[in-house]
Write an enzyme that holds these catalytic residues in place. Structure first.
Site, PDB file in Angstrom:
ATOM      1  N   SER A   7      57.447  12.830 -85.134  1.00  0.00           N
ATOM      2  CA  SER A   7      57.835  13.934 -86.011  1.00  0.00           C
ATOM      3  C   SER A   7      59.340  14.050 -86.239  1.00  0.00           C
ATOM      4  O   SER A   7      59.764  14.756 -87.155  1.00  0.00           O
ATOM      5  CB  SER A   7      57.303  15.261 -85.465  1.00  0.00           C
ATOM      6  OG  SER A   7      55.933  15.403 -85.736  1.00  0.00           O
ATOM      7  N   LYS A  48      60.524  13.422 -89.715  1.00  0.00           N
ATOM      8  CA  LYS A  48      60.426  14.433 -90.775  1.00  0.00           C
ATOM      9  C   LYS A  48      61.801  14.876 -91.259  1.00  0.00           C
ATOM     10  O   LYS A  48      61.968  15.209 -92.439  1.00  0.00           O
ATOM     11  CB  LYS A  48      59.635  15.642 -90.265  1.00  0.00           C
ATOM     12  CG  LYS A  48      58.184  15.332 -89.918  1.00  0.00           C
ATOM     13  CD  LYS A  48      57.518  16.503 -89.205  1.00  0.00           C
ATOM     14  CE  LYS A  48      56.078  16.191 -88.809  1.00  0.00           C
ATOM     15  NZ  LYS A  48      55.460  17.262 -88.027  1.00  0.00           N
ATOM     16  N   TYR A  84      52.736   7.403 -94.025  1.00  0.00           N
ATOM     17  CA  TYR A  84      53.115   8.431 -93.060  1.00  0.00           C
ATOM     18  C   TYR A  84      52.986   7.919 -91.621  1.00  0.00           C
ATOM     19  O   TYR A  84      53.851   8.190 -90.774  1.00  0.00           O
ATOM     20  CB  TYR A  84      52.253   9.676 -93.259  1.00  0.00           C
ATOM     21  CG  TYR A  84      52.636  10.833 -92.374  1.00  0.00           C
ATOM     22  CD1 TYR A  84      53.821  11.532 -92.583  1.00  0.00           C
ATOM     23  CD2 TYR A  84      51.813  11.229 -91.318  1.00  0.00           C
ATOM     24  CE1 TYR A  84      54.186  12.595 -91.765  1.00  0.00           C
ATOM     25  CE2 TYR A  84      52.165  12.292 -90.496  1.00  0.00           C
ATOM     26  CZ  TYR A  84      53.348  12.970 -90.729  1.00  0.00           C
ATOM     27  OH  TYR A  84      53.694  14.020 -89.908  1.00  0.00           O
ATOM     28  N   TYR A 122      58.689  22.648 -83.075  1.00  0.00           N
ATOM     29  CA  TYR A 122      57.320  23.139 -83.233  1.00  0.00           C
ATOM     30  C   TYR A 122      57.296  24.664 -83.067  1.00  0.00           C
ATOM     31  O   TYR A 122      58.229  25.349 -83.478  1.00  0.00           O
ATOM     32  CB  TYR A 122      56.362  22.440 -82.261  1.00  0.00           C
ATOM     33  CG  TYR A 122      56.338  20.941 -82.396  1.00  0.00           C
ATOM     34  CD1 TYR A 122      56.123  20.331 -83.633  1.00  0.00           C
ATOM     35  CD2 TYR A 122      56.538  20.115 -81.290  1.00  0.00           C
ATOM     36  CE1 TYR A 122      56.095  18.949 -83.757  1.00  0.00           C
ATOM     37  CE2 TYR A 122      56.504  18.722 -81.406  1.00  0.00           C
ATOM     38  CZ  TYR A 122      56.290  18.153 -82.652  1.00  0.00           C
ATOM     39  OH  TYR A 122      56.264  16.790 -82.774  1.00  0.00           O
ATOM     40  N   VAL A 173      56.335  13.707 -80.741  1.00  0.00           N
ATOM     41  CA  VAL A 173      55.400  13.619 -79.617  1.00  0.00           C
ATOM     42  C   VAL A 173      55.507  12.302 -78.839  1.00  0.00           C
ATOM     43  O   VAL A 173      54.822  12.135 -77.828  1.00  0.00           O
ATOM     44  CB  VAL A 173      53.937  13.861 -80.059  1.00  0.00           C
ATOM     45  CG1 VAL A 173      53.752  15.274 -80.560  1.00  0.00           C
ATOM     46  CG2 VAL A 173      53.492  12.834 -81.087  1.00  0.00           C
TER      47      VAL A 173
END
Length: 308
Positions: free
Chosen positions: A65, A68, A193, A244, A262
């Protein structure tokens, strides 16, 4: 002075490493379950020709992540704010990163922010390229410029493992397509992705990417890699949504713009000062590195790094 800073960092890493015993590596992506939960590595880059490092800073890991942040910057550069924020919102959420509930409960059904999976899928759909490989190579070229490392690529085993277990992300993507947030082939988007999340680098690379964000979009040589306003926007999302649904507590305790993944990585950017790269794969229940969170808390307190 440099020796003292290195000693301080080594001591903080030794203390933070104790937190790893509380966590577990991610297992819902089978390839990530192979990680050693006892690893903790840190790189801190201040724009000089070297990093302060502690632990195995050359250990390879995947962005997950943390990617992103980079795709958001690239999409903003290519498409502009109006297009990007028509697809995704700017609000934090207290829900888990892979939740679908907020999409169902609001109208229009666009993701609340780019740091949750639904929002990242919407942003990734804007990356240029006809095929998943085209999109990946375009993104990698940007990462090469950010990090100064043209050898960064992606881990095919992790990408395949993620693709084969991406049913929830597929569901999110189909929901977004139904509501015209994304267009085109969902399978192509999921393929890209999962490769995006499997981009593999080191803490040194991550710290240099963080430095560009910290340094208003310029690398250590003064080259403009992204406009100032985009670096500012990205850091803001890192503060409000980057950890998060622990982002609020993290902002209070640490106060450093950061984005976790993660795999156990954390990308940090202390405005006008430092880029930070961390890898510690033992995670808490929210998906953040236990030891990584602790080392940032210790660094922030010791060196007064909080932006607040």
């Amino acid at each position: 002075m440099l020796c003292q800073k290195q000693q301080d960092l080594d001591e903080m890493v030794a203390e933070a490493k104790k937190e790893a015993k509380k966590g577990e590596v991610a297992t819902y992506i089978p390839a990530l379950a192979k990680a050693d939960p006892n690893i903790l590595a840190v790189s801190i880059f201040d724009g000089a020709s070297h990093c302060f490092v502690s632990g195995d800073s050359e250990h390879l890991f995947t962005l997950q992540s943390a990617s992103k942040v980079i795709t958001l910057a690239l999409a903003l550069m290519d498409c502009g704010e109006a297009v990007v924020f028509e697809k995704v919102g700017m609000e934090p959420t207290g829900d888990p990163f892979n939740s679908i509930s907020k999409l169902e409960a609001q109208f229009p059904s666009k993701p609340l922010n780019p740091m949750i999976n639904a929002g990242a899928l919407a942003v990734s759909s804007l990356i240029k390229g006809e095929t998943a490989q085209d999109k990946l190579q375009y993104l990698l070229h940007f990462i090469h410029r950010l990090s100064g490392n043209k050898h960064i690529t992606y881990n095919k085993e992790v990408a395949r493992s993620e693709y084969e277990t991406a049913d929830l992300n597929r569901a999110l993507a189909y929901f977004l397509k139904q509501h015209h947030i994304i267009e085109g082939d969902v399978n192509l988007l999921i393929e890209f992705y999962t490769m995006q999340c499997a981009i593999e680098l080191t803490c040194d690379d991550l710290a240099k990417i963080g430095f560009v964000l910290a340094n208003e979009g310029r690398n250590h040589e003064g080259e403009v890699i992204m406009p100032y306003e985009i670096a500012r926007l990205v850091k803001t999302f890192m503060v409000t949504c980057g950890m998060y649904n622990a982002s609020g507590e993290f902002a209070i305790k640490v106060g450093i713009p950061a984005k976790s993944g993660v795999s156990g990585c954390i990308l940090g950017a202390v405005p006008n000062r430092l880029g930070i790269g961390i890898y510690g794969p033992a995670l808490d229940e929210k998906g953040n590195s236990y030891a990584g969170m602790k080392i940032l808390e210790l660094l922030a307190a010791h060196y007064h790094l909080s932006i607040f």
